[in-house]
Design an enzyme around this catalytic site. Structure first.
Site, PDB file in Angstrom:
ATOM      1  N   HIS A   1      -6.722  -0.660  -5.534  1.00 53.22           N
ATOM      2  CA  HIS A   1      -8.083  -1.128  -5.777  1.00 53.22           C
ATOM      3  C   HIS A   1      -8.810  -0.048  -6.570  1.00 53.22           C
ATOM      4  O   HIS A   1      -9.985   0.204  -6.337  1.00 53.22           O
ATOM      5  CB  HIS A   1      -8.789  -1.402  -4.447  1.00 53.22           C
TER       6      HIS A   1
ATOM      7  N   HIS B   1     -10.919  -7.473  -7.190  1.00 52.51           N
ATOM      8  CA  HIS B   1     -10.029  -6.985  -6.141  1.00 52.51           C
ATOM      9  C   HIS B   1      -9.344  -5.675  -6.547  1.00 52.51           C
ATOM     10  O   HIS B   1      -9.525  -4.656  -5.887  1.00 52.51           O
ATOM     11  CB  HIS B   1      -9.003  -8.098  -5.861  1.00 52.51           C
TER      12      HIS B   1
ATOM     13  N   GLU C   1      -0.237  -8.258   1.830  1.00 56.34           N
ATOM     14  CA  GLU C   1      -0.039  -8.526   0.398  1.00 56.34           C
ATOM     15  C   GLU C   1       1.342  -8.089  -0.100  1.00 56.34           C
ATOM     16  O   GLU C   1       1.519  -7.839  -1.299  1.00 56.34           O
ATOM     17  CB  GLU C   1      -1.131  -7.840  -0.417  1.00 56.34           C
TER      18      GLU C   1
ATOM     19  N   HIS D   1       0.171  -1.417  -6.152  1.00 57.54           N
ATOM     20  CA  HIS D   1      -1.004  -2.284  -6.050  1.00 57.54           C
ATOM     21  C   HIS D   1      -2.143  -1.448  -5.511  1.00 57.54           C
ATOM     22  O   HIS D   1      -2.034  -0.867  -4.427  1.00 57.54           O
ATOM     23  CB  HIS D   1      -0.766  -3.476  -5.113  1.00 57.54           C
TER      24      HIS D   1
END
Ligand SMILES: [Zn+2]
Length: 261
Positions: free
Chosen positions: A115, A184, A94, A113
Site C-alpha cells: 500500500h 488500495h 489477499e 503487494h
C-alpha cells in the site's frame, strides 16, 4: 510486540532441509525487513517467491506485520493459494493476488503487494504513473489501474480475497511489471526476488518524483518508450548476478534494515 521467548523459539527453529530453499527463506525475511524499513510495506502488504523447484507453488509468510517475519513464519502454498501443510496460523486474505499472478505469468518468480502511499494518488486520479527517472524504466509506458468494482461490484470490500478477483488483477497487469489497485495499493512483479524488492522501492520513489514534478508545473519530460526499452534490454542482457544494481540495492538496504531491527 511478540513475547521475547517466542522470538527466541523462532530463531532456534530448524532451517529448511534444502539449502536452496533455506537461502530463499532468508531472502524472504530480508525482503520483508527491507520493504518495511523503506516504507513500502507498513503493517500490511506481503512479499512472495515462487518455489524454485516446483513452479506450481510459492512461499509467503503467515498473516503478520511484514517487519516481524522470521523464517519459521514462511509457509508453502499451492497454485490455488492453499497452504500445502495444515496450519493453525491465520493467512493473508489477499494471497490470491500471488496465486493467480503466478498462474498467469510464468516469467514471474517474485511478487510484492503493498500500500506504498505515494503511489495511491495515481490510482484514483486521471494522472498515470509513468517513468520519470532512469531507475523506473520498468514502469514504461505507464502502470495500468485495477478497478475492483468491475469484478466485485459496487458493494465490495476493496480486497483481492478470492481467485476470481486475483484473476481479474492478473488480466489488468497483463505483461507489465506494475499494476495499481484503485484506492488500495499496487502489485509489483519480477523474475527475481531482489529485483522485485528494488522495483517496489523505485515505484514509490518514482511516484514521489512525479508528484514533485507535477507541483513545479508545466509539461513533464518523461522517459521515452525508446529510452525505457533500451534500459530494459540492457537489464535483460546483464547477468542475473548483477541485475542492473538490484543486488547493490539489496546489500546496502539489508545492512540498514538489520541495524534498525
Ligand atoms: Zn492490500
Amino acid at each position: 510486540m511478540r513475547p521475547v521467548r517466542e522470538w527466541f523459539s523462532k530463531e532456534e527453529s530448524p532451517r529448511h532441509a534444502d539449502p536452496e530453499i533455506a537461502g530463499l527463506f532468508d531472502d524472504l525475511v530480508t525482503a520483508n525487513q527491507i520493504l518495511f524499513h523503506q516504507g513500502v510495506l507498513d503493517s500490511f502488504g506481503h512479499v512472495s517467491a515462487r518455489h524454485p523447484k516446483n513452479s506450481d507453488r510459492f512461499f509467503m509468510s503467515r498473516a503478520m506485520a511484514p517487519g516481524m517475519v522470521r523464517a519459521a513464519d514462511i509457509l508453502e502454498f499451492d497454485r490455488d493459494g492453499i497452504p500445502v501443510e495444515e496450519t493453525k496460523h491465520s493467512l493473508y486474505v489477499e494471497r490470491f493476488i500471488h496465486s493467480e499472478l503466478y498462474k498467469a505469468r510464468h516469467d514471474v518468480n517474485a511478487i510484492v503487494h503493498s500500500h506504498s502511499p505515494t503511489v495511491i494518488p495515481f490510482s484514483i486520479t486521471q494522472a498515470e504513473l509513468r517513468p520519470v527517472f532512469h531507475r523506473a524504466s520498468f514502469l514504461s509506458p505507464s502502470a495500468p489501474v485495477f478497478e475492483i468494482r468491475e469484478v466485485a461490484g459496487a458493494r465490495n470490500n476493496m480486497l483481492v480475497n478470492d481467485p476470481k478477483r486475483g484473476k481479474a488483477l492478473a488480466a489488468t497487469l497483463g505483461g507489465k511489471n506494475v499494476a495499481l489497485m484503485r484506492g488500495h495499493g499496487n502489485v509489483v512483479v519480477a523474475p527475481r526476488l531482489r529485483l522485485a524488492v528494488s522495483r517496489a522501492i523505485e515505484t514509490e520513489v518514482n511516484a514521489k518524483l512525479q508528484l514533485q514534478a507535477m507541483l513545479i508545473g508545466g509539461p513533464i519530460n518523461y522517459l521515452s518508450a525508446e529510452e525505457a526499452e533500451t534500459l530494459e534490454a540492457d537489464l535483460a542482457r546483464t547477468k542475473p548476478a548483477d541485475a542492473r544494481g538490484a543486488d547493490r540495492v539489496w546489500e546496502v538496504l539489508k545492512r540498514q534494515a538489520r541495524t534498525r531491527a
